[in-house]
Motif scaffolding. Structure first.
Motif, short mmCIF file in Angstrom:
data_model
loop_
_atom_site.label_atom_id
_atom_site.label_comp_id
_atom_site.label_asym_id
_atom_site.label_seq_id
_atom_site.Cartn_x
_atom_site.Cartn_y
_atom_site.Cartn_z
N GLU A 45 54.61 44.10 13.24
CA GLU A 45 55.39 43.18 14.06
C GLU A 45 55.75 43.89 15.35
OE1 GLU A 45 59.59 40.72 14.10
OE2 GLU A 45 58.95 41.66 12.25
N GLY A 46 55.73 43.16 16.46
CA GLY A 46 56.11 43.74 17.75
C GLY A 46 57.50 44.34 17.68
N GLY A 47 57.69 45.43 18.42
CA GLY A 47 58.97 46.11 18.44
C GLY A 47 59.18 47.05 17.27
N THR A 56 50.72 47.14 25.69
CA THR A 56 50.77 45.69 25.63
C THR A 56 52.23 45.25 25.59
OG1 THR A 56 49.87 43.72 24.55
CG2 THR A 56 50.69 45.48 23.11
N VAL A 57 52.44 43.98 25.84
CA VAL A 57 53.75 43.36 25.73
C VAL A 57 53.58 42.10 24.88
CG1 VAL A 57 55.69 42.33 27.00
CG2 VAL A 57 54.40 44.22 28.01
N THR A 58 54.39 41.97 23.83
CA THR A 58 54.28 40.79 22.97
C THR A 58 54.85 39.56 23.66
OG1 THR A 58 56.43 41.11 21.92
CG2 THR A 58 54.52 42.24 20.90
N LYS A 59 54.61 38.43 23.07
CA LYS A 59 55.13 37.17 23.62
C LYS A 59 56.66 37.21 23.72
CE LYS A 59 54.86 32.21 23.16
NZ LYS A 59 54.13 31.10 22.61
N ARG A 60 57.30 37.87 22.76
CA ARG A 60 58.76 37.99 22.74
C ARG A 60 59.27 38.95 23.82
NH1 ARG A 60 59.52 38.67 17.32
NH2 ARG A 60 58.65 40.74 17.53
N GLY A 61 58.39 39.85 24.30
CA GLY A 61 58.80 40.81 25.32
C GLY A 61 58.93 42.24 24.81
N ASN A 70 49.16 61.93 18.33
CA ASN A 70 49.19 60.59 18.90
C ASN A 70 50.64 60.24 19.19
OD1 ASN A 70 46.39 60.30 18.43
ND2 ASN A 70 46.79 59.64 16.34
N VAL A 71 50.89 59.53 20.28
CA VAL A 71 52.26 59.19 20.68
C VAL A 71 52.38 57.67 20.82
CG1 VAL A 71 54.03 59.48 22.44
CG2 VAL A 71 52.47 61.36 21.94
N HIS A 72 53.42 57.12 20.21
CA HIS A 72 53.72 55.69 20.30
C HIS A 72 55.14 55.53 20.83
CE1 HIS A 72 54.38 51.66 17.94
NE2 HIS A 72 54.22 51.46 19.25
N SER A 73 55.27 54.87 21.98
CA SER A 73 56.58 54.54 22.55
C SER A 73 56.71 53.03 22.53
CB SER A 73 56.69 55.06 23.98
OG SER A 73 56.66 56.47 23.99
N TYR A 74 57.81 52.53 22.00
CA TYR A 74 57.97 51.08 21.90
C TYR A 74 59.43 50.70 22.09
CZ TYR A 74 59.28 52.23 17.07
OH TYR A 74 59.88 52.77 15.95
N LYS A 75 59.60 49.46 22.54
CA LYS A 75 60.93 48.93 22.81
C LYS A 75 60.96 47.47 22.42
CE LYS A 75 62.71 47.52 26.89
NZ LYS A 75 63.46 46.37 26.44
N LYS A 76 61.85 47.12 21.50
CA LYS A 76 62.06 45.72 21.19
C LYS A 76 62.61 45.04 22.44
CE LYS A 76 63.09 46.00 16.30
NZ LYS A 76 64.06 45.69 15.25
N ALA A 77 62.32 43.77 22.59
CA ALA A 77 62.82 43.04 23.75
C ALA A 77 64.34 43.11 23.84
CB ALA A 77 62.36 41.59 23.69
N SER A 119 47.70 42.94 21.18
CA SER A 119 48.74 42.05 20.66
C SER A 119 48.27 40.61 20.71
CB SER A 119 50.06 42.21 21.44
OG SER A 119 49.90 41.77 22.76
N VAL A 120 48.75 39.84 19.75
CA VAL A 120 48.54 38.39 19.72
C VAL A 120 49.87 37.79 19.33
CG1 VAL A 120 47.31 36.47 18.64
CG2 VAL A 120 46.11 38.64 19.04
N GLY A 121 50.45 37.00 20.22
CA GLY A 121 51.78 36.46 19.95
C GLY A 121 52.78 37.59 19.85
N ASN A 122 53.48 37.68 18.72
CA ASN A 122 54.44 38.76 18.50
C ASN A 122 53.91 39.83 17.53
OD1 ASN A 122 56.50 37.84 20.23
ND2 ASN A 122 57.05 36.30 18.71
N ASP A 123 52.62 39.77 17.22
CA ASP A 123 52.02 40.74 16.31
C ASP A 123 51.19 41.76 17.08
OD1 ASP A 123 53.03 39.56 13.97
OD2 ASP A 123 51.37 38.12 13.94
#
Length: 157
Positions: free
Chosen positions: A148-150, A80-85, A102-109, A127-131
């Motif tokens: 929180e996203g990111g 998913t991609v949050t509203k913030r990106g 389990n593998v989680h890859s994430y990148k803050k906008a 995701s919903v908004g930035n959550d």
């Protein structure tokens, strides 16, 4: 494929069955500012890609790197991609010769690269908004976690 934040976006793994992999491998992501998704495809760094036919132009991580031996991945990634990106990819039960992970890859906008971890409980990602919401079963009961996203900071709701 998803239409998020005014962009047409795709995230997936590719099928591969050889001496190293069984079924799926890789995290791949691309987006287009074209609302119809016809032109202007970019990788996660914003670099224009020549075609979506060559998946390695949009490849950013191999979740199989976290386990030794021949790797078996039977599911598609949740992403998913949050509203913030903020971009998030998750793969549950990456199997090798050791215990599945389990593998989680994430990148803050605002970040230029992804962070990768196996330190999270797994589940279905939304995701919903930035959550972010991670939905799973524990002891035959549904559990919902929020972050929180990111980030990878999960709290049980």
């Amino acid at each position: 494929m998803q239409y998020l934040n005014g962009k047409f976006q795709i995230g997936y793994s590719i099928r591969k069955n050889d001496e190293e992999f069984v079924y799926n491998n890789g995290f791949l992501y691309s987006y287009s500012d074209d609302p119809e998704g016809i032109n202007e495809w970019h990788n996660y760094k914003g670099k224009k890609v020549s075609s979506l036919v060559d998946p390695y132009e949009i490849f950013f991580y191999e979740p199989a790197d976290v386990v030794p031996g021949k790797v078996k991945i039977t599911a598609s990634p949740f992403w998913t991609v949050t509203k913030r990106g903020d971009i998030h990819f998750m793969m549950n039960n990456v199997e090798g010769s050791d215990k599945a992970k389990n593998v989680h890859s994430y990148k803050k906008a605002s970040d230029s690269e992804f962070t990768h971890t196996t330190e999270f409980p797994g589940g279905e990602l939304r995701s919903v908004g930035n959550d972010l919401y991670l939905i799973s079963l524990e002891n035959d009961r549904p559990v919902i976690r929020k972050a929180e996203g990111g980030t990878n900071d999960w709290t049980v709701m």
